[in-house]
Design an enzyme around this catalytic site. Structure first.
Site, PDB file in Angstrom:
ATOM      1  CG  ASP A 177      -3.998  -5.560  -2.938  1.00 44.17           C
ATOM      2  OD1 ASP A 177      -4.238  -4.994  -1.858  1.00 44.17           O
ATOM      3  OD2 ASP A 177      -2.896  -6.108  -3.192  1.00 44.17           O
ATOM      4  CG  ASP A 182      -0.096  -9.125  -0.869  1.00 46.11           C
ATOM      5  OD1 ASP A 182      -0.338  -8.281  -0.011  1.00 46.11           O
ATOM      6  OD2 ASP A 182       0.049 -10.329  -0.622  1.00 46.11           O
ATOM      7  CD  GLU A 231       2.907  -5.665   1.550  1.00 44.37           C
ATOM      8  OE1 GLU A 231       2.598  -6.677   0.902  1.00 44.37           O
ATOM      9  OE2 GLU A 231       2.534  -5.479   2.718  1.00 44.37           O
ATOM     10  CG  HIS A 279      -4.805  -3.809   4.493  1.00 45.86           C
ATOM     11  ND1 HIS A 279      -3.899  -3.209   3.617  1.00 45.86           N
ATOM     12  CD2 HIS A 279      -4.582  -5.129   4.397  1.00 45.86           C
ATOM     13  CE1 HIS A 279      -3.189  -4.144   3.017  1.00 45.86           C
ATOM     14  NE2 HIS A 279      -3.578  -5.315   3.473  1.00 45.86           N
ATOM     15  CG  ASP A 280      -1.206  -5.401   6.333  1.00 44.67           C
ATOM     16  OD1 ASP A 280      -0.455  -5.467   5.335  1.00 44.67           O
ATOM     17  OD2 ASP A 280      -2.254  -6.064   6.459  1.00 44.67           O
TER      18      ASP A 280
HETATM   19  O1  TEU Z   1       1.202  -8.052   3.942  1.00 44.92           O
HETATM   20  C1  TEU Z   1       2.521  -8.519   3.984  1.00 44.92           C
HETATM   21  C2  TEU Z   1       2.933  -8.739   5.374  1.00 44.92           C
HETATM   22  O2  TEU Z   1       3.926  -9.362   5.617  1.00 44.92           O
HETATM   23  C3  TEU Z   1       2.085  -8.188   6.448  1.00 44.92           C
HETATM   24  O3  TEU Z   1       1.140  -9.206   6.750  1.00 44.92           O
HETATM   25  C4  TEU Z   1       2.925  -7.853   7.624  1.00 44.92           C
HETATM   26  O4  TEU Z   1       3.970  -8.755   7.741  1.00 44.92           O
HETATM   27  C5  TEU Z   1       2.163  -8.010   8.886  1.00 44.92           C
HETATM   28  O5  TEU Z   1       0.853  -7.617   8.646  1.00 44.92           O
HETATM   29  C6  TEU Z   1       2.835  -7.129   9.905  1.00 44.92           C
HETATM   30  O6  TEU Z   1       2.199  -5.920   9.930  1.00 44.92           O
HETATM   31  C7  TEU Z   1       0.502  -8.354   2.753  1.00 44.92           C
HETATM   32  C8  TEU Z   1      -0.917  -7.825   2.920  1.00 44.92           C
HETATM   33  O7  TEU Z   1      -0.852  -6.396   3.072  1.00 44.92           O
HETATM   34  C9  TEU Z   1      -1.493  -8.480   4.143  1.00 44.92           C
HETATM   35  O8  TEU Z   1      -2.779  -7.956   4.449  1.00 44.92           O
HETATM   36  C10 TEU Z   1      -1.594  -9.975   3.879  1.00 44.92           C
HETATM   37  O9  TEU Z   1      -2.034 -10.616   5.065  1.00 44.92           O
HETATM   38  C11 TEU Z   1      -0.234 -10.556   3.470  1.00 44.92           C
HETATM   39  O10 TEU Z   1       0.473  -9.758   2.534  1.00 44.92           O
HETATM   40  C12 TEU Z   1      -0.436 -11.898   2.796  1.00 44.92           C
HETATM   41  O11 TEU Z   1      -1.091 -11.686   1.559  1.00 44.92           O
END
Ligand code: TEU
Ligand code: CA
Length: 542
Positions: free
Chosen positions: A98, A199, A241, A315-316
Site C-alpha cells: 500500500d 492511496d 485509489e 477496509h473503509d
Molecule cells: O481512503 C481515502 C478516503 O478518502 C477514505 O478515507 C474515504 O473518504 C472515507 O473512508 C469514506 O469511506 C484512503 C485509505 O483507504 C483510508 O483508510 C485512509 O484513512 C485515507 O486514504 C487517508 O490515508
C-alpha cells in the site's frame, strides 16, 4: 490489449491489524499472515494487497507513515517482511504493497524537520501557507472533519492536511519529494513485491491555493514520471485509489499506451446509498437500477484502453452483506453468494476483502467508545456539536462506519475467534461462533467454496476475462441479468437481487448447462424461470 498476469488474477486484501495475531498482544501481525498463506492459496487468490505495515503512530491505523522503509514494531520486523515476500512468491502469490504518498505522518523525520523553521531545507516537502486575516488560508476541509489547515505555532504558518492533523500533505510540486518517493518505491520493488495499491493517488496533483484537490493539472505527468522511474521497469500491477474517477478519467490512468497505472478503484457504485451532495453518513436506500447502470457503464467503457477493478468491500466500507444483501441467519450466505456472483462474473480484476469470503457482517455499536476509527470519532464530535442526536449519529456509523470492516477475522469458534489468545485491539463481531473459517471449510455449501469456484472459473474460462458484456432488462426493479460472449460462446448471469421471488423469461437464450448457482436445484428452462430469494445462476447458453 497485451495480456498481463493481473488480467485474470483475483486480489485478496489484508488489513494486517485484524487478520491474525501470532504473539498474543491482541494485534494482527506479519507472522500471523504467514501462518495463513496456505488458507489463501486454497481460496485460489493470485495476489495479496497488504494495507500499510510501515512505522506509524497509528493515528489513522498505518495510513500515517513515519518511516516508509521500516516495519511497525507491532506488526514485526523487516526480516518478517522479507519472509512474507518470499513465502508469498514461493506460493505464486504476488504481494501488493500500500503506497501512501499523498501525505506522511507528522512524526516522519521530513515533517519534524520541515516544521523547525520557515527556511529549513525540508520546509518545501510540505504545503505551508501564511494566515489570511489571521485565519486559515482558505476553506479546504479535511475528510476527517474540520479545516484542512492546521496552524503550527512554532513558525506561525498553516500546513495542509486533507486527512487528520497528523497526516500533513506532501508537496508533489517539489521534485525532491518525488525523487524520495521513487527511491522508496524502488527499495520495495527490488525486494520482489508484485506491485502497489496507491492511496488517494488522485490527490497528488492538488492545487491548494485554487482549492483543487482531486485530478489536478500535473497528476498524470507525475504518474508517468513515477512509472518511468520505478514500477514501469518491472512486471508488476498498480491500482490507484481514485474517488472521483469517471470512465474517461479512468482511461487516463489505465490506458496501457499512457504508461501510468494498470487500473483504478472507481467508487461510483459505493456512493449509491448516500444522499447526493451530502456526506457519506447521510444514508438513503440503494437505488438498484442505478447500481446496474453504473456496472454496465464501466463494463462497456473500455475497448482495450483501460481496465476495471471489481470490489464490494475494503477496509473503509461497511460489510456488503449487511449493506446491500441480507445478514439474517436465513439469507446471509445466499445473498452473499448472489453478490459474489454478479461481481465476479464481470470483466476486470476482482478484489476480495478479508472476511468477505466467509460472509462477515457489520458490528453495530451502542456507544462511541466501542469504536476506534478516527473518521467516525471526529464525525461524532463534529455532529454532536452541530446538534445531531447521539442516536442519529450512531445510526450513520452503524450503517457506514469503517470499524465495520476492521473487526478481527473469525478463524474458528474458540475464544476471540482464534484471532488472538490475548485481548483483541478491537472487539470481534459476536457471531464468530457461527461465522468463521473453520465452519466455512467444513461446509461444502459455504460462501468460501462459492468464492473458490468463482476464482477458478476466471482462470479456466477466458469468457470471464475477455467476454463481451451486455446487460438485459435494465429497467427491471429486482433482476440483474447480463450476457458474456466470446468466440460464439454465450453465458447468461441471472440474479434476483432481493428476497422477494420473481420470474425471468426469455426465448433469446437456450440454456444448455448451469455453470454455477447458489441453489442446488436451479432450473434450466429460461422460458419461465422462477427465481427464489437472492437466486443467482450462471448459464451456458446456445
Ligand atoms: O481512503 C481515502 C478516503 O478518502 C477514505 O478515507 C474515504 O473518504 C472515507 O473512508 C469514506 O469511506 C484512503 C485509505 O483507504 C483510508 O483508510 C485512509 O484513512 C485515507 O486514504 C487517508 O490515508
Ligand atoms: Ca501480534
Amino acid at each position: 490489449m497485451k495480456k498481463k498476469w493481473w488480467h485474470d488474477s483475483v486480489v485478496y486484501q489484508i488489513y494486517p491489524r485484524s487478520f491474525q495475531d501470532s504473539n498474543n498482544d491482541g494485534i494482527g501481525d506479519i507472522q500471523g499472515i504467514i501462518s495463513r498463506l496456505d488458507y489463501l492459496k486454497e481460496l485460489g487468490i493470485d495476489a495479496l494487497w497488504l494495507s500499510p505495515v510501515f512505522e506509524s503512530p497509528n493515528d489513522d491505523n498505518g495510513y500515517d507513515i513515519s518511516n516508509y522503509q521500516g516495519i511497525m514494531a507491532e506488526f514485526g520486523t523487516m526480516a518478517d517482511m522479507d519472509q512474507l515476500i518470499a513465502q508469498c512468491n514461493a506460493r505464486g502469490i504476488r504481494l501488493i504493497m500500500d503506497l501512501v504518498v499523498n501525505h506522511t505522518s507528522d512524526e516522519h523525520p521530513w515533517f519534524v524537520e520541515s516544521r523547525q523553521s520557515q527556511d529549513n531545507s525540508y520546509r518545501d516537502y510540505y504545503i505551508w501557507r501564511d494566515p489570511v486575516k489571521g485565519e486559515a488560508p482558505n476553506d479546504l476541509v479535511s475528510t476527517f472533519s474540520g479545516s484542512a489547515w492546521e496552524l503550527d505555532q512554532g513558525t506561525g504558518q498553516y500546513y495542509l492536511h486533507l486527512f487528520s492533523k497528523k497526516q500533513p500533505d506532501l508537496n508533489w510540486e517539489n521534485q525532491q519529494v518525488r525523487q524520495e518517493v521513487w527511491d522508496m518505491m524502488n527499495f520495495w520493488l527490488e525486494k520482489g513485491i508484485g506491485g502497489f495499491r496507491m492511496d488517494v493517488i488522485d490527490l497528488i496533483g492538488k492545487q491548494p491555493d485554487l482549492e483543487v484537490t482531486g485530478n489536478g493539472p500535473k497528476l498524470h505527468e507525475y504518474l508517468q514520471e513515477m512509472n518511468h522511474n520505478t514500477f514501469g521497469n518491472y512486471d508488476v500491477m498498480t491500482v490507484g485509489e481514485t474517488w472521483g474517477a469517471t470512465p474517461e478519467i479512468a482511461k487516463l490512468y489505465s490506458d496501457p499506451k499512457r504508461e501510468e497505472l494498470s487500473m483504478v478503484f472507481q467508487f461510483e457504485h459505493i456512493g449509491l446509498d448516500e444522499i447526493p451532495g451530502k456526506a457519506k453518513w447521510d444514508w438513503q436506500a440503494l437505488d438498484f437500477k442505478k447500481l446496474k447502470q453504473i456496472f454496465s457503464k464501466w463494463q462497456t467503457c473500455f475497448n482495450g484502453d483501460g481496465w476495471n477493478s471489481l470490489f464490494w468491500n475494503n477496509h473503509d466500507t461497511p460489510r456488503i452483506i449487511s449493506r446491500w444483501g441480507n445478514d439474517s441467519p436465513e439469507f446471509r450466505v445466499l445473498s452473499g453468494k448472489m453478490l459474489a456472483t454478479i461481481l465476479h462474473m464481470q470483466q476486470g480484476t476482482p478484489y476480495i476483502y478479508q472476511g468477505e469470503e466467509i460472509g462477515m457482517i457489520n458490528t453495530p455499536v451502542t456507544e462511541i467508545d466501542q469504536l476506534d476509527d478516527i473518521e467516525s470519532l471526529n464525525m461524532y464530535q463534529e455532529r454532536l456539536e452541530a446538534g445531531y442526536s447521539k442516536e442519529e449519529i450512531l445510526f450513520s456509523i452503524n450503517k457506514k462506519g469503517r470499524d465495520n470492516a476492521r473487526r478481527p477475522i473469525h478463524w474458528n469458534g474458540q475464544a476471540n475467534g482464534g484471532f488472538t489468545e490475548g485481548t483483541p485491539w478491537l472487539a470481534l463481531n459476536p457471531e464468530y461462533d457461527t461465522i468463521n473459517v473453520a465452519n466455512a471449510l467444513a461446509d461444502s455449501e459455504s460462501l468460501f467454496y462459492h468464492y473458490q469456484r468463482l476464482i477458478a472459473l476466471r482462470k479456466e474460462q477466458p469468457i470471464v476475462v475477455w467476454g463481451e458484456y451486455q446487460e438485459l432488462l435494465p429497467d427491471d426493479e429486482q433482476l440483474y441479468v447480463y450476457e458474456r460472449k466470446l468466440a460464439g460462446e454465450r453465458w447468461l448471469v441471472v440474479a434476483n437481487f432481493y428476497e422477494q421471488a420473481t420470474v425471468f423469461q426469455t426465448d433469446d437464450y437456450l440454456a444448455t448447462e448451469i455453470i454455477l448457482s447458489n441453489y442446488p436445484d436451479s432450473a434450466l428452462d429460461l422460458g419461465n424461470l422462477l427465481l427464489r430469494p437472492y437466486e443467482a445462476i450462471v448459464y451456458k447458453c446456445k
